[in-house]
Enzyme design. Structure first.
Site, PDB file in Angstrom:
ATOM      1  N   HIS A  19      -3.066 -49.805 -12.009  1.00 36.91           N
ATOM      2  CA  HIS A  19      -2.152 -48.348 -11.914  1.00 36.91           C
ATOM      3  C   HIS A  19      -2.420 -47.419 -13.305  1.00 36.91           C
ATOM      4  CE1 HIS A  19       0.721 -50.936  -9.446  1.00 36.91           C
ATOM      5  NE2 HIS A  19       0.214 -50.073  -8.570  1.00 36.91           N
ATOM      6  N   LYS A  43       8.833 -52.575   1.559  1.00 34.67           N
ATOM      7  CA  LYS A  43       7.862 -53.417   0.816  1.00 34.67           C
ATOM      8  C   LYS A  43       8.613 -54.523   0.423  1.00 34.67           C
ATOM      9  CE  LYS A  43       3.284 -52.195  -0.519  1.00 34.67           C
ATOM     10  NZ  LYS A  43       2.476 -52.072  -1.706  1.00 34.67           N
ATOM     11  N   ARG A  99      -9.310 -49.433  -4.216  1.00 39.31           N
ATOM     12  CA  ARG A  99      -9.862 -50.597  -4.462  1.00 39.31           C
ATOM     13  C   ARG A  99     -10.827 -50.895  -3.409  1.00 39.31           C
ATOM     14  NH1 ARG A  99      -4.090 -53.389  -5.292  1.00 39.31           N
ATOM     15  NH2 ARG A  99      -3.932 -51.943  -3.732  1.00 39.31           N
ATOM     16  N   SER A 137      -0.361 -55.727  -7.608  1.00 39.91           N
ATOM     17  CA  SER A 137       0.806 -56.281  -7.862  1.00 39.91           C
ATOM     18  C   SER A 137       1.169 -57.549  -7.231  1.00 39.91           C
ATOM     19  CB  SER A 137       1.980 -55.026  -7.516  1.00 39.91           C
ATOM     20  OG  SER A 137       1.673 -53.849  -8.038  1.00 39.91           O
TER      21      SER A 137
HETATM   22  P1  ADP Z   1       1.886 -48.492  -2.360  1.00 39.17           P
HETATM   23  O1  ADP Z   1       2.836 -49.316  -1.742  1.00 39.17           O
HETATM   24  O2  ADP Z   1       2.360 -47.058  -2.340  1.00 39.17           O
HETATM   25  O3  ADP Z   1       0.403 -48.607  -1.854  1.00 39.17           O
HETATM   26  P2  ADP Z   1       1.151 -49.668  -4.827  1.00 39.17           P
HETATM   27  O4  ADP Z   1       1.994 -49.521  -6.371  1.00 39.17           O
HETATM   28  O5  ADP Z   1       0.944 -50.913  -4.496  1.00 39.17           O
HETATM   29  O6  ADP Z   1       2.211 -48.522  -4.051  1.00 39.17           O
HETATM   30  O7  ADP Z   1      -0.212 -48.655  -5.296  1.00 39.17           O
HETATM   31  C1  ADP Z   1      -0.027 -47.386  -5.707  1.00 39.17           C
HETATM   32  C2  ADP Z   1      -1.509 -46.690  -5.724  1.00 39.17           C
HETATM   33  O8  ADP Z   1      -2.490 -47.494  -6.838  1.00 39.17           O
HETATM   34  C3  ADP Z   1      -2.193 -47.010  -4.454  1.00 39.17           C
HETATM   35  O9  ADP Z   1      -3.089 -45.864  -4.270  1.00 39.17           O
HETATM   36  C4  ADP Z   1      -3.275 -48.323  -4.785  1.00 39.17           C
HETATM   37  O10 ADP Z   1      -4.312 -48.130  -3.898  1.00 39.17           O
HETATM   38  C5  ADP Z   1      -3.477 -47.902  -6.136  1.00 39.17           C
HETATM   39  N1  ADP Z   1      -3.768 -49.275  -6.924  1.00 39.17           N
HETATM   40  C6  ADP Z   1      -3.155 -50.154  -6.970  1.00 39.17           C
HETATM   41  N2  ADP Z   1      -3.640 -51.270  -7.737  1.00 39.17           N
HETATM   42  C7  ADP Z   1      -4.869 -50.499  -8.096  1.00 39.17           C
HETATM   43  C8  ADP Z   1      -5.904 -50.818  -8.759  1.00 39.17           C
HETATM   44  N3  ADP Z   1      -6.027 -52.315  -9.596  1.00 39.17           N
HETATM   45  N4  ADP Z   1      -6.951 -50.167  -9.147  1.00 39.17           N
HETATM   46  C9  ADP Z   1      -6.938 -48.957  -8.736  1.00 39.17           C
HETATM   47  N5  ADP Z   1      -5.945 -48.467  -7.773  1.00 39.17           N
HETATM   48  C10 ADP Z   1      -4.855 -49.347  -7.753  1.00 39.17           C
END
Ligand code: ADP
Length: 169
Positions: A19, A43, A99, A137
């Site tokens: 993130h 979630k 990803r 996460s």
């Molecule tokens: P959501 O529940 O909205 O998907 P997340 O916190 O899981 O929330 O992810 C938020 C954003 O960050 C999403 O677009 C996800 O693809 C991106 N993201 C999460 N982990 C990574 C990572 N390791 N590298 C790049 N983008 C990421």
């Protein structure tokens, strides 16, 4: 000229280096980046929205202190529709991270739905950094649950909060 405000939404349960990479790169793409922490009860997050927002804020404060070009990155939380939140903030685009192939279908659907709900709001994507493309996460929580070392996936204060949370539950 109108400001280009970008919203980067997510659950951030919890914030990872993946993130953070998107936040740092996204901050260079417009005039203002708003990291938007979503309530996302669907979630069933481990951390409350207040806890998730505070962890993101701590890291964004560090980023803001280190980069003094342009306005600081903002962190806000929201609970309704992303498109409504983005409109309220005067945003012109939504930023998401991509990803591997697994993210594509969900992201494609969300971007299409948001476009239908709010035609002027574009979703844009940044490819995950090479070193972060497998960081999620969900895996970080699992590794922490089994006592593994998460220090290469999340900042120190996130690791601390995660270990505390797991030991309490
Ligand atoms: P959501 O529940 O909205 O998907 P997340 O916190 O899981 O929330 O992810 C938020 C954003 O960050 C999403 O677009 C996800 O693809 C991106 N993201 C999460 N982990 C990574 C990572 N390791 N590298 C790049 N983008 C990421």
């Amino acid at each position: 000229m109108s400001q280009k405000v970008i919203v980067y939404p997510g659950t951030f349960d919890p914030l990872t280096y993946g993130h953070i990479d998107i936040i740092e790169r996204g901050a260079q793409l417009g005039d203002q980046l708003i990291v938007a922490v979503s309530l996302n009860l669907g979630k069933q997050p481990l951390f409350s929205i207040e806890e998730r927002t505070a962890l993101v804020k701590a890291e964004v404060d560090r980023i803001n202190a280190e980069t003094n070009s342009g306005p600081p990155v903002l962190v806000k939380s929201f609970s309704g529709l992303l498109t409504d939140f983005a409109s309220e903030q005067g945003a012109t685009s939504i930023l998401r991270g991509l990803r591997a192939v697994a993210d594509f279908e969900y992201e494609f659907q969300m971007a299409s739905i948001n476009k239908r709900l709010h035609g002027e709001l574009e979703t844009m994507f940044l490819m995950a950094a090479e070193q972060q493309h497998f960081v999620a996460s969900r895996f970080v929580k699992e590794i922490a649950l089994f006592g593994g070392n998460i220090s290469s996936f999340v900042p120190e204060n996130v690791a601390k909060a995660l270990n505390q949370k797991i030991n309490k539950n």
